[in-house]
Design a protein around this motif. Structure first.
Motif, PDB file in Angstrom:
ATOM      1  N   THR A 196       0.812  -1.219   0.000  1.00 20.22           N
ATOM      2  CA  THR A 196       0.000   0.000   0.000  1.00 20.22           C
ATOM      3  C   THR A 196       0.847   1.271   0.000  1.00 20.22           C
ATOM      4  N   SER A 197       2.108   1.165   0.461  1.00 22.16           N
ATOM      5  CA  SER A 197       2.963   2.358   0.450  1.00 22.16           C
ATOM      6  C   SER A 197       3.294   2.777  -0.971  1.00 22.16           C
TER       7      SER A 197
ATOM      8  N   TYR B 277      12.467   0.089  10.215  1.00 22.85           N
ATOM      9  CA  TYR B 277      13.660   0.934  10.079  1.00 22.85           C
ATOM     10  C   TYR B 277      13.467   2.311  10.703  1.00 22.85           C
TER      11      TYR B 277
ATOM     12  N   PHE C  18       9.551   9.857   2.663  1.00 23.91           N
ATOM     13  CA  PHE C  18       9.266   9.225   3.959  1.00 23.91           C
ATOM     14  C   PHE C  18      10.208   9.786   5.015  1.00 23.91           C
ATOM     15  N   ASP C  19       9.957   9.440   6.274  1.00 26.71           N
ATOM     16  CA  ASP C  19      10.752   9.974   7.383  1.00 26.71           C
ATOM     17  C   ASP C  19      11.903   9.004   7.677  1.00 26.71           C
TER      18      ASP C  19
ATOM     19  N   ASP D  17      14.564   6.824   8.925  1.00 24.12           N
ATOM     20  CA  ASP D  17      14.989   6.409  10.277  1.00 24.12           C
ATOM     21  C   ASP D  17      14.179   7.068  11.404  1.00 24.12           C
TER      22      ASP D  17
ATOM     23  N   ASP E 264       5.883   2.295  -2.457  1.00 25.10           N
ATOM     24  CA  ASP E 264       7.243   2.841  -2.452  1.00 25.10           C
ATOM     25  C   ASP E 264       8.119   2.159  -3.491  1.00 25.10           C
TER      26      ASP E 264
ATOM     27  N   GLY F  17       3.902  -1.729   7.260  1.00 22.02           N
ATOM     28  CA  GLY F  17       4.058  -1.213   5.894  1.00 22.02           C
ATOM     29  C   GLY F  17       3.235   0.054   5.786  1.00 22.02           C
ATOM     30  N   GLY F  18       2.542   0.223   4.662  1.00 19.09           N
ATOM     31  CA  GLY F  18       1.625   1.351   4.555  1.00 19.09           C
ATOM     32  C   GLY F  18       0.542   1.204   5.616  1.00 19.09           C
TER      33      GLY F  18
ATOM     34  N   ASP G  68       4.008   9.152   5.518  1.00 13.39           N
ATOM     35  CA  ASP G  68       4.538   9.425   4.169  1.00 13.39           C
ATOM     36  C   ASP G  68       3.826  10.627   3.544  1.00 13.39           C
TER      37      ASP G  68
ATOM     38  N   ASN H 265       2.514   3.446   7.740  1.00  8.44           N
ATOM     39  CA  ASN H 265       3.284   4.623   7.313  1.00  8.44           C
ATOM     40  C   ASN H 265       2.522   5.557   6.372  1.00  8.44           C
TER      41      ASN H 265
ATOM     42  N   GLY I 225       8.703  -5.031   7.755  1.00 11.21           N
ATOM     43  CA  GLY I 225       8.197  -3.962   6.892  1.00 11.21           C
ATOM     44  C   GLY I 225       9.032  -2.713   7.107  1.00 11.21           C
ATOM     45  N   GLY I 226       8.791  -1.712   6.273  1.00  7.38           N
ATOM     46  CA  GLY I 226       9.612  -0.498   6.307  1.00  7.38           C
ATOM     47  C   GLY I 226       9.632   0.186   7.664  1.00  7.38           C
TER      48      GLY I 226
END
Ligand SMILES: Nc1ncnc2c1ncn2[C@@H]1O[C@H](COP(=O)(O)OP(=O)(O)O)[C@@H](O)[C@H]1O
Ligand SMILES: [Mg+2]
Length: 371
Positions: free
Chosen positions: A16-17, A301, A208-209, A211, A19, A170-171, A197, A193, A297-298
């Motif tokens: 869904t992101s 991080y 994205f932000d 870290d 990215d 994730g998203g 985002d 996210n 997922g992202g």
């Protein structure tokens, strides 16, 4: 039943992101373990990405959607081809596709169920471009059997983890609850996210932000956070799934009307919202003791997100990431869809009704032959 053998499978996924298209060459073994041989993130060309976001907001024509299905198929094929050039052809490709709409509700008109989902990325294009058989479109059959068609990754989580809450950020965020003596179940905890985002793009012209740096420089606005936590989705009992149809651009713009003035505070508060809704979902919907949460997922991080999550969880809980288990945070979903494809190939049911709400276990996925 046919004797199972290890298979080399390229898993393809875009979440869904939106990215990137994630492509992972995996080896899937008869015991359902999956080894990632190599993974790449392939960026959509700008016009495809732009039209996908238009699709999410319901702002494209049927003609554009029709074209987008083939264009996304070509992007998925191009991502797979990068791996094929380096490693040769896999046994087959397993493609999740790109969700453009997900409608997991039991609405009916004239006794016809409207529950539905749409993943695009035409498998015929992927098969033609790569010369590989493609297994795709996993979600539809679960919905045909009364499920929500999601979350599907729970099936893989159950094979790979023991006694843990496996949390994808994730998203959207979703959890799989795995515990000895209980059936595995899972659900979407809420936003991941998507809103962060969106606001990074709006206020900082960044995708994205990274870290969680911006969130770490802002302050949580407790009154706004409390207000956001009142959303009814967080109170619904599982099984439940959500997506961009709910946490839409309109939704985000409406909550921003009462947001704090400082954009860094907005990012900090939205980061806290994701972490808090995860922790609250555990309090509300998990009735037994748990000691380990494994994040992937992202969002794994995002250091600030992880810090907030740790602070909202009970003290004894150990917070890990997939990487502590040798599984890439980035390619975990790709590996999961490689496994779902493997099961389809061997006619093994690959949905978990306790996660999706389907009436029975069925074999998900449709086959497009190589030639
Ligand atoms: N280094 C990072 N720091 C903070 N957030 C990150 C980082 N890497 C990825 N993300 C976040 O994770 C999102 C992508 O996560 P992903 O698991 O691919 O989600 P999806 O399945 O929805 O595509 C990005 O949009 C971004 O918000
Ligand atoms: Mg992604």
């Amino acid at each position: 039943m046919e004797e199972k053998e290890p298979k080399k499978i390229i898993g393809l996924m875009s979440g869904t992101s939106c990215d990137s298209v994630d492509a992972g060459l995996c080896e899937v073994f008869p015991d359902f373990s999956v080894k990632l041989i190599n993974g790449i993130n392939y960026n959509y060309p700008e016009f495809v990405r732009k039209n996908l976001f238009k699709a999410f907001d319901g702002e494209i024509s049927i003609k554009e959607l029709c074209q987008l299905n083939f264009a996304v198929g070509k992007c998925f094929a191009d991502a797979a081809k990068i791996l094929i050039e380096e490693f040769g052809k896999p046994d087959f490709i397993s493609s999740h596709g790109q969700t453009v709409f997900h409608y997991p509700y039991d609405a009916k008109i004239d006794n016809i169920n409207l529950k539905s989902t749409l993943q695009i990325g035409e498998s015929s294009v992927i098969a033609k471009e790569t010369g590989c058989m493609v297994i795709s479109n996993f979600r539809e059959k679960d919905i045909a059997y009364g499920g929500q068609g999601a979350p599907l990754v729970c099936f893989a989580d159950e094979k790979w983890f023991k006694n843990a809450l496996v949390q994808n950020i994730g998203g959207i965020s979703n959890v799989t609850v795995i515990s000895d003596g209980y059936p595995t179940y899972g659900f979407d905890t809420g936003c991941g996210n998507i809103m962060i985002d969106y606001c990074m793009r709006k206020y900082f012209s960044k995708e994205f932000d990274k870290d969680g740096q911006t969130a770490s420089e802002g302050n949580i606005c407790e009154s706004w956070l409390d207000c956001l936590l009142q959303d009814e989705y967080y109170y619904l009992n599982p099984p439940k799934t959500t997506g961009r149809e709910y946490f839409s651009q309109k939704y985000i713009e409406s909550i921003l009307k009462i947001a704090p003035d400082n954009p860094k505070d907005i990012i900090a508060t939205l980061t806290a919202l994701t972490a808090k809704t995860i922790a609250q979902a555990y309090e509300r919907f998990i009735n037994h003791r748990y000691d380990t949460v494994v994040v992937g997922g992202g969002g794994a991080y995002n250091k600030t997100m992880m810090k907030f999550l740790k602070s909202y969880l009970p003290k004894h809980v150990v917070l890990k990431t997939h990487e502590d288990y040798g599984i890439s945070n980035n390619f975990k979903e790709v590996m999961a869809f490689a496994l779902l494809g493997y099961c389809n190939y061997y006619n093994i049911p690959n949905n978990l009704p306790s996660c999706t709400g389907a009436e029975k276990r069925v074999i998900l996925g449709k086959v497009t032959p190589a030639a």
